[in-house]
Design a protein around this motif. Structure first.
Motif, PDB file in Angstrom:
ATOM      1  N   ILE A 104      19.059-112.488  41.968  1.00 11.30           N
ATOM      2  CA  ILE A 104      19.084-113.919  42.262  1.00 11.30           C
ATOM      3  C   ILE A 104      18.466-114.217  43.626  1.00 11.30           C
ATOM      4  O   ILE A 104      17.704-115.175  43.784  1.00 11.30           O
ATOM      5  N   THR A 105      18.782-113.383  44.620  1.00  8.15           N
ATOM      6  CA  THR A 105      18.339-113.657  45.994  1.00  8.15           C
ATOM      7  C   THR A 105      17.090-112.886  46.394  1.00  8.15           C
ATOM      8  O   THR A 105      16.424-113.244  47.359  1.00  8.15           O
ATOM      9  N   GLY A 106      16.762-111.792  45.680  1.00  5.53           N
ATOM     10  CA  GLY A 106      15.609-110.958  46.031  1.00  5.53           C
ATOM     11  C   GLY A 106      15.943-109.854  47.003  1.00  5.53           C
ATOM     12  O   GLY A 106      15.151-108.943  47.215  1.00  5.53           O
ATOM     13  N   LEU A 107      17.120-109.907  47.632  1.00  8.94           N
ATOM     14  CA  LEU A 107      17.546-108.915  48.623  1.00  8.94           C
ATOM     15  C   LEU A 107      19.040-108.671  48.479  1.00  8.94           C
ATOM     16  O   LEU A 107      19.715-109.354  47.725  1.00  8.94           O
ATOM     17  N   GLY A 108      19.542-107.681  49.235  1.00  3.79           N
ATOM     18  CA  GLY A 108      20.980-107.521  49.364  1.00  3.79           C
ATOM     19  C   GLY A 108      21.611-106.448  48.515  1.00  3.79           C
ATOM     20  O   GLY A 108      22.837-106.255  48.585  1.00  3.79           O
ATOM     21  N   GLY A 119       6.302-116.654  53.438  1.00  5.53           N
ATOM     22  CA  GLY A 119       6.958-117.441  52.392  1.00  5.53           C
ATOM     23  C   GLY A 119       7.975-116.618  51.627  1.00  5.53           C
ATOM     24  O   GLY A 119       7.742-115.436  51.329  1.00  5.53           O
ATOM     25  N   GLN A 120       9.108-117.234  51.270  1.00  8.99           N
ATOM     26  CA  GLN A 120      10.224-116.520  50.656  1.00  8.99           C
ATOM     27  C   GLN A 120       9.827-115.850  49.345  1.00  8.99           C
ATOM     28  O   GLN A 120      10.181-114.691  49.110  1.00  8.99           O
ATOM     29  N   ARG A 121       9.090-116.544  48.491  1.00  3.02           N
ATOM     30  CA  ARG A 121       8.755-115.963  47.186  1.00  3.02           C
ATOM     31  C   ARG A 121       7.877-114.727  47.347  1.00  3.02           C
ATOM     32  O   ARG A 121       8.133-113.686  46.726  1.00  3.02           O
ATOM     33  N   GLY A 163      21.475-110.964  36.025  1.00  2.00           N
ATOM     34  CA  GLY A 163      21.021-111.757  37.158  1.00  2.00           C
ATOM     35  C   GLY A 163      19.813-112.609  36.821  1.00  2.00           C
ATOM     36  O   GLY A 163      19.676-113.739  37.323  1.00  2.00           O
ATOM     37  N   THR A 164      18.936-112.101  35.968  1.00  3.41           N
ATOM     38  CA  THR A 164      17.765-112.865  35.534  1.00  3.41           C
ATOM     39  C   THR A 164      18.189-114.119  34.769  1.00  3.41           C
ATOM     40  O   THR A 164      17.635-115.206  34.963  1.00  3.41           O
ATOM     41  N   VAL A 165      19.201-113.963  33.931  1.00  2.00           N
ATOM     42  CA  VAL A 165      19.724-115.111  33.169  1.00  2.00           C
ATOM     43  C   VAL A 165      20.441-116.093  34.104  1.00  2.00           C
ATOM     44  O   VAL A 165      20.214-117.307  34.051  1.00  2.00           O
ATOM     45  N   LEU A 166      21.273-115.549  34.989  1.00  2.00           N
ATOM     46  CA  LEU A 166      22.057-116.400  35.887  1.00  2.00           C
ATOM     47  C   LEU A 166      21.183-117.126  36.910  1.00  2.00           C
ATOM     48  O   LEU A 166      21.547-118.212  37.380  1.00  2.00           O
ATOM     49  N   SER A 167      20.037-116.520  37.267  1.00  2.82           N
ATOM     50  CA  SER A 167      19.180-117.125  38.285  1.00  2.82           C
ATOM     51  C   SER A 167      18.665-118.497  37.867  1.00  2.82           C
ATOM     52  O   SER A 167      18.243-119.280  38.714  1.00  2.82           O
ATOM     53  N   ARG A 168      18.720-118.790  36.573  1.00  4.99           N
ATOM     54  CA  ARG A 168      18.271-120.099  36.095  1.00  4.99           C
ATOM     55  C   ARG A 168      19.320-121.180  36.355  1.00  4.99           C
ATOM     56  O   ARG A 168      19.004-122.376  36.361  1.00  4.99           O
ATOM     57  N   ILE A 191      24.727-119.742  46.577  1.00  5.76           N
ATOM     58  CA  ILE A 191      26.020-119.255  46.098  1.00  5.76           C
ATOM     59  C   ILE A 191      26.022-117.735  46.048  1.00  5.76           C
ATOM     60  O   ILE A 191      26.979-117.076  46.470  1.00  5.76           O
ATOM     61  N   ALA A 192      24.920-117.160  45.542  1.00  7.84           N
ATOM     62  CA  ALA A 192      24.808-115.698  45.505  1.00  7.84           C
ATOM     63  C   ALA A 192      24.791-115.118  46.911  1.00  7.84           C
ATOM     64  O   ALA A 192      25.383-114.068  47.169  1.00  7.84           O
ATOM     65  N   ARG A 193      24.102-115.808  47.851  1.00  6.88           N
ATOM     66  CA  ARG A 193      24.062-115.330  49.240  1.00  6.88           C
ATOM     67  C   ARG A 193      25.446-115.375  49.867  1.00  6.88           C
ATOM     68  O   ARG A 193      25.833-114.475  50.619  1.00  6.88           O
TER      69      ARG A 193
END
Length: 240
Positions: free
Chosen positions: A19-23, A156-158, A203-208, A214-216
């Motif tokens: 979801i966040t890309g890190l962590g 850039g974040q992405r 996580g891929t499903v939830l990221s939508r 919230i994940a952070r």
């Protein structure tokens, strides 16, 4: 019971990573070090982080900044053996304290504007990459220097989140090569790998539907708790 608890922690870490890309390691390192010890725990965390990045990278491939990634990767590969040397020299109690200190740094680095402001351009990339490579081998926590550089260089974040997967793959491969494979039974490692892949998929499903903030927030709560418990265990180990 150990592998069940580790599997739950791995599953949650993988969801947050997607979801966040890190962590991933920041969330996982506290529980897994407490369950497996400072050497085996970090070795497992890095191997599972490698799996997480390999699973995620096809989804973010087109957003990778190859040039910036290279200037972060090669200094990290040069610094990585020094992280392995640190692990070999320190006793378990000291390693617990080092891992806790690096986890706290990971949590606080984003709130140090002066640090990010100094990490720009090629020199900033070299310094950040070297620090990330060293920390990745020593504790599995190679993300904070990269994140500080991304802020300072206005990445850039992405693109950064995508490129971080490539950088982590490089660092995790050299970390596994330097630390060796886990001694945990193969079937237990396989269970944790499945938990990682399942977490990325969920996580891929939830990221939508789940906001990254919230994940952070969940990541920060788990990471602070894990780092504090590791710190306490390290302090207690000094007197045992």
């Amino acid at each position: 019971m150990t592998v069940i608890l580790a599997g739950i922690a791995t599953f949650v870490a993988a969801i947050i990573q997607r979801i966040t890309g890190l962590g991933f390691v920041l969330v996982l390192v506290g529980p897994i070090v407490l369950l497996y010890g400072p050497i085996e725990g970090v070795t497992l965390a890095v191997l599972l982080a490698l799996v997480a990045s390999l699973v995620a990278i096809p989804m973010v491939w087109r957003h990778i900044d190859w040039k910036r990634s290279w200037w972060l990767i090669w200094p990290g590969l040069i610094a990585a053996p020094f992280g392995a040397l640190l692990v070999r020299l320190l006793p378990d109690a000291a390693l617990l304290l080092v891992i806790a200190a690096m986890a706290y740094f990971a949590l606080l680095a984003g709130h140090l504007p002066a640090l990010s402001a100094s990490l720009t351009g090629r020199r900033g990339a070299i310094a950040s990459g070297a620090a990330a490579g060293f920390m990745n081998v020593a504790s599995g926590l190679g993300g904070p220097p990269l994140a500080a550089y991304a802020v300072g260089d206005r990445w850039g974040q992405r693109s950064f989140a995508a490129s971080a997967q490539l950088i982590f793959i490089a660092f995790d491969i050299v970390t596994v090569a330097l630390r060796g494979l886990p001694v945990t039974p193969v079937e237990d490692v396989g269970t944790l790998v499945v938990a990682t892949i399942a977490g990325i998929a969920i996580g891929t499903v939830l990221s939508r539907n789940v906001a990254p903030r919230i994940a952070r927030a969940a990541m920060l709560v788990i990471a602070w708790a894990g780092a504090t418990v590791v710190l306490v265990r390290g302090i207690l180990a000094l007197f045992m």
